[in-house]
Every structure is written in structure tokens, then in C-alpha cells.
Design an enzyme around this catalytic site. Structure first.
Site, short mmCIF file in Angstrom:
data_model
loop_
_atom_site.label_atom_id
_atom_site.label_comp_id
_atom_site.label_asym_id
_atom_site.label_seq_id
_atom_site.Cartn_x
_atom_site.Cartn_y
_atom_site.Cartn_z
N ARG A 100 -14.82 -23.16 12.36
CA ARG A 100 -15.23 -21.92 13.02
C ARG A 100 -16.73 -21.96 13.32
O ARG A 100 -17.51 -22.62 12.62
CB ARG A 100 -14.87 -20.72 12.16
CG ARG A 100 -15.76 -20.51 10.95
CD ARG A 100 -15.26 -19.37 10.09
NE ARG A 100 -16.24 -19.02 9.08
CZ ARG A 100 -15.95 -18.34 7.98
NH1 ARG A 100 -14.71 -17.96 7.75
NH2 ARG A 100 -16.90 -18.04 7.12
N TRP A 133 -18.83 -26.46 8.91
CA TRP A 133 -17.96 -27.52 8.41
C TRP A 133 -18.30 -27.77 6.94
O TRP A 133 -19.44 -27.87 6.55
CB TRP A 133 -18.06 -28.78 9.25
CG TRP A 133 -19.42 -29.34 9.52
CD1 TRP A 133 -20.55 -29.26 8.74
CD2 TRP A 133 -19.80 -30.10 10.67
NE1 TRP A 133 -21.60 -29.91 9.33
CE2 TRP A 133 -21.17 -30.45 10.51
CE3 TRP A 133 -19.13 -30.54 11.81
CZ2 TRP A 133 -21.86 -31.20 11.45
CZ3 TRP A 133 -19.82 -31.28 12.74
CH2 TRP A 133 -21.16 -31.60 12.57
N LEU A 134 -17.27 -27.83 6.11
CA LEU A 134 -17.46 -28.07 4.69
C LEU A 134 -17.72 -29.55 4.45
O LEU A 134 -17.36 -30.41 5.25
CB LEU A 134 -16.25 -27.57 3.91
CG LEU A 134 -15.93 -26.08 4.09
CD1 LEU A 134 -14.73 -25.70 3.24
CD2 LEU A 134 -17.13 -25.21 3.73
N GLY A 175 -14.22 -34.13 8.16
CA GLY A 175 -14.61 -35.30 8.93
C GLY A 175 -15.91 -35.15 9.68
O GLY A 175 -16.75 -36.07 9.70
N ASP A 205 -11.25 -14.02 6.33
CA ASP A 205 -10.69 -15.37 6.35
C ASP A 205 -9.19 -15.35 6.06
O ASP A 205 -8.60 -14.30 5.80
CB ASP A 205 -11.42 -16.26 5.35
CG ASP A 205 -11.58 -17.68 5.86
OD1 ASP A 205 -10.58 -18.26 6.30
OD2 ASP A 205 -12.71 -18.20 5.84
#
EC number: 4.1.1.98
Length: 493
Positions: free
Chosen positions: A177, A190-191, A195, A287
Site C-alpha cells: 500500500r 513494504w515490510l 521482496g 487494515d
């Protein structure tokens, strides 16, 4: 049946009564979410909002709002047919040499599919029919949804983020997101284990201080979208996997500002870069857990180019307490996981990720038990075999006579075949979803395994109960005379 672009899939859905055009003005601020949520909970169609308030670009929502539409996107009618995709993935993860001529012949279809793997580069792609640079770049002119009252800003939700690491031959596609920050700024959430974040980390190590090129594709063809949410082997590009699923090579084109390749038929492309020194506070946002998440700092994506098709369509979704669109995707992709797990653990009969468990936080597995302690081995295997299950908090293992997708069956097994102390496995300090505020530490928590199987010698010293089952001949006789008994509405057994 394969779909070359999103528009051909939209036409197919409309022809089959699976898409509704909404001509009434609807505001992307909250109203679209409320309408889409009501329709999804009623198992209704995909929605094309043709007249979003303040914008002339249509908004597509609820595209994958039912497992059936996920299957349709892959040219199938029944979600159970998605197990074919799982069989293909299982083969790709651990290909086995043919055991003889007959086995070699049976594997020909898979090898033929492999020929469709390399993407095909095209010129004059539809996604670059309109090009905007410099002062023309203005993300606020896109009909980006503001999904929930407590959300801090509009949110790009269905963008395929395209990255490439310096050590990788393949590109990576991921869905992260992105919070709208300004005319040309988005926050890339991005955690660390995803990727895109791993590619970015490798780039920073090799090129410290340099800008990292990133591209986001909105409204790609449905197979490429689904390829980005499927557990593709690490060495394979999602483009290659999409080509396998489609039976035709994925058409791509070079981005205008960098060497990254983008889906050529996408509706909208955002090109730009991430400056390693530019971060911003992201959130809070509603979420898929049904709660607003904590805020945290993530990289800022600066957009330098916007390209799109003429009369572009903006693809969007929302996330909230299940069921939502990600939960429906999870129900469909559940069928993909079954063959992958069975290849490693043939004793598995079925595998279920309940959507109400946020699609991954709980799993129920039925097995053909073969020895004492077998259920615990399967638990450990499920937690460790696929990266997708590292955040699964609860695993329940049941026998093959229990339908792992029926809570009545599962609860019966838990309450009659389990001793809470003997049959519960607790593991502390394991990776946990960053969004799981119930864990004692962000990203680190415990897991629980429940062995709800019948206990064998060595697991108990007591005489074990025998399930009550009616004689089959009696059941058949009652079936034959049922209509003569004058009892309406015979229950389905």
C-alpha cells in the site's frame, strides 16, 4: 480462456453478469468503500464506478470479491480448479526427473507450459499512450480512495510495485500500500521481509546514497495481478509465472525512466525513485485485521513520470475486517497451497485458512495419521515450509474423518480429542505479523499448535473412544422410505 488486459476481463465479467456499472456519482472519499463492502458481503459483482466525484477516470472495485472471479481471472470456473496452479507450483519448486517413458509423456504439458515463461517485450505499448512528466505529474488527479474515517490520507492499494535487486536476474512484483503524500510523493509501505524491501536493501549496500528506481503498475492484466500474490519460487519472476498460467508470454515494455520492465497493457504506470535518505511517517490506516494499525516510518517514492492508456481505468480496493477482497483472494489461493503442502507432506488430506482468521493467522489441517506425534510434525512443517505461513499464530491438526473447513467438526474434535496440556504446543519468540498488536513485541510473538487427532498408544494410556457411526445398510433403507414417512425437508448428511 486468457485475458490480454484488464479491459477484456471486465468485458467477460459483464457478459457473465459478474460486473455492475455504477453511473450515479460516488465519492472516492468513504462512499466507495461503503458500497463495495456491502456488495462484497452480499457476494455481489465487481463494480465499475463510471462517475467518481471530482474525477472523470472510472474506478474498478471488488474485482476479486468472490473466489469464483479469482478462478475466472485464470480462465477457470471453479475455485477448486486452482489446485492445478498449486500442482504447477509444486512441480516448479521441486521438479522431479521422469521415472520412465510413460511418466515423461505425462510431464509434457508442464514442460510445454515452461516455454511460455520468458516475458515478451513490445513496442508502442498501450500503457504509454499518454505520458506526463515534470509539472504534469499530479497524483492528486487520480481518483485514489480514502477508505475509512480514521485513515490519514488517500491510499493506493492495488499497485504492482516492480523492483530489481543488484544480485537478482529477475524482477520482483509485490503489492504494497502507498499513502498519498503530495503531488508527486507516495509512502512505500513494504515490510522488511518482502521482496521489494529486500531488493532495496541490497541496492543500498551496493550503491550507498544512490536513488533506487521503482515502478508501480495499476490495472495490469488479471493473471499478472494474481501472479504477484501467489507463492512463486524465489528464483522466478512473477512475469514468468504469469506466462505459465496464461499459456502465453507476458507482454512487457521498458519504463521510460529506467530499465525496469512493466506490464505493457496496464492502465496506469507510476515511474520514479526512492531516495534512501527520505523517509516519512505512514498511517494510521484501517487494515485487513479490522483495526487501524500503528504508524511507522517507511521510504518515500517520488514519482517522475505518469503514463497511462487513453480513457484509463483506476483499479482500487479497500481492506477491513473480513470478509474483504484480500480475504476472498485468500479463500481462492487456499486451493493453491494444498498441492504444494501435499508434495512435501503426502499425509495431508486438506488444508484450510479460515477467512475470518485474517486468511493466514489460523490454519486447520486434516491428516492421515500414521504414528504417535505425527500431528506435531505436521504443525512444525507447516510453520516452516512456506514463507506465507511464518505469521500463522494457530494451527489445529485433525484426523481425516474431520472436515477441516467445517467449524462444527473442528470444534467437536478439539473438545473431544484434546487434552489442553498434553496436546497443546506453545512456541515463544517467533516471527509475527507486524500488524498484530496482540503480540508482546512488534514482529515477535508466540505460536500455538493444537493436536486434535485421535491419540495413539504412546500418546495416551487410556482406552480411546470410538466415534458413533450408523450402519450404512440402515441409512440406505431409511433413504429409500423417507418420502413415505411424511417428514418434510430431510437434512443433508
Amino acid at each position: 480462456m486468457s485475458f490480454k488486459d484488464l479491459r477484456s476481463f471486465i468485458d467477460h465479467l459483464e457478459t457473465n453478469g459478474e460486473l455492475k456499472r455504477i453511473s450515479h456519482p460516488v465519492d472516492p472519499h468513504l462512499e466507495m468503500t461503503e458500497i463495495a463492502d456491502r456488495v462484497l458481503r452480499a457476494k455481489g459483482p465487481a463494480l465499475l464506478f463510471e462517475n467518481p466525484v471530482g474525477n472523470d477516470m472510472p474506478v474498478l472495485a471488488n474485482l476479486f470479491g468472490t473466489p469464483k472471479r479469482v478462478a475466472m481471472a485464470l480462465g477457470k470456473e471453479d475455485p477448486l480448479a486452482l489446485r492445478d496452479v498449486g500442482e504447477l507450483l509444486a512441480f516448479l519448486k521441486e521438479p522431479e526427473p521422469p521415472r520412465g517413458f510413460k511418466d515423461a509423456i505425462s510431464k509434457i504439458p508442464m514442460f510445454k507450459q515452461a516455454l511460455n515463461m520468458p516475458p515478451k517485450t513490445v513496442r508502442n505499448p498501450p500503457c504509454q499512450q499518454v505520458v506526463k512528466t515534470g509539472d504534469e505529474v499530479d497524483l492528486t488527479k487520480l481518483p485514489i480512495q480514502h477508505c475509512w474515517p480514521g485513515d490519514v490520507a488517500p491510499l493506493v492499494t492495488w499497485g504492482l510495485t516492480i523492483t530489481k535487486g543488484p544480485r537478482q536476474k529477475r524482477q520482483n512484483l509485490g503489492i504494497y500500500r502507498q499513502q498519498l503524500l503530495g503531488r508527486d510523493k507516495l509512502i512505500m509501505r513494504w515490510l522488511d521481509h518482502r521482496g521489494g524491501a529486500l531488493d532495496f536493501k541490497d541496492f543500498k549496500e551496493k550503491h550507498p546514497g544512490e536513488r533506487y528506481p521503482v515502478v508501480v503498475a495499476l490495472g495490469a492484466d488479471p493473471v499478472t495481478i494474481l501472479g504477484a500474490v501467489t507463492p512463486v519460487p524465489d528464483a522466478m519472476s512473477e512475469y514468468a509465472f504469469a506466462g505459465l498460467l496464461r499459456g502465453e508470454r507476458t507482454e512487457v515494455c521498458k519504463a521510460l525512466s529506467c530499465d525496469l520492465e512493466v506490464p505493457a497493457t496496464s492502465e496506469i504506470i507510476l515511474e520514479g525513485y526512492i531516495d534512501p535518505d527520505e523517509m516519512a511517517e505512514e498511517g494510521p490506516y484501517g487494515d485487513h485485521t479490522g483495526y487501524y494499525n500503528e504508524t511507522d516510518s517507511f521510504p518515500v517514492f517520488t514519482v517522475t513520470h505518469i503514463t497511462h492508456r487513453k480513457d484509463a481505468i483506476y483499479h482500487s480496493t479497500y481492506t477491513g475486517r473480513p470478509p474483504d477482497e484480500p480475504a476472498m483472494l485468500g479463500v481462492a489461493l487456499n486451493e493453491v497451497f494444498v498441492p504444494i503442502l501435499r508434495k512435501q507432506y503426502p499425509e495431508i488430506i486438506d488444508f484450510y485458512l479460515p477467512p475470518e482468521g485474517c486468511s493466514y493467522r489460523m490454519a486447520v489441517i486434516s491428516i492421515r495419521k500414521q504414528y504417535p506425534g505425527h500431528a506435531k510434525r505436521v504443525m512444525m512443517g507447516a510453520w516452516s515450509f512456506l514463507r506465507q505461513f511464518m505469521y500463522t499464530k494457530f494451527i489445529v491438526v485433525v484426523d481425516e474423518d474431520v472436515n477441516c473447513r467445517d467449524w462444527n467438526d473442528v470444534i467437536w474434535a478439539i473438545t473431544t480429542r484434546m487434552d489442553p496440556k498434553r496436546d497443546t504446543v506453545m512456541i515463544e519468540n517467533t516471527p509475527i505479523d507486524y500488524l498484530d498488536f496482540a503480540s508482546p513485541v512488534a514482529g515477535l510473538g508466540s505460536k500455538m499448535g493444537m493436536d486434535a487427532t485421535n491419540k495413539w498408544e504412546g500418546e495416551t494410556d487410556r482406552e480411546w473412544g470410538t466415534p458413533i457411526v450408523m450402519d450404512e445398510a440402515v441409512k440406505q433403507k431409511v433413504d429409500a422410505i423417507w418420502d413415505d414417512l411424511g417428514i418434510d425437508d430431510a437434512p443433508t448428511l
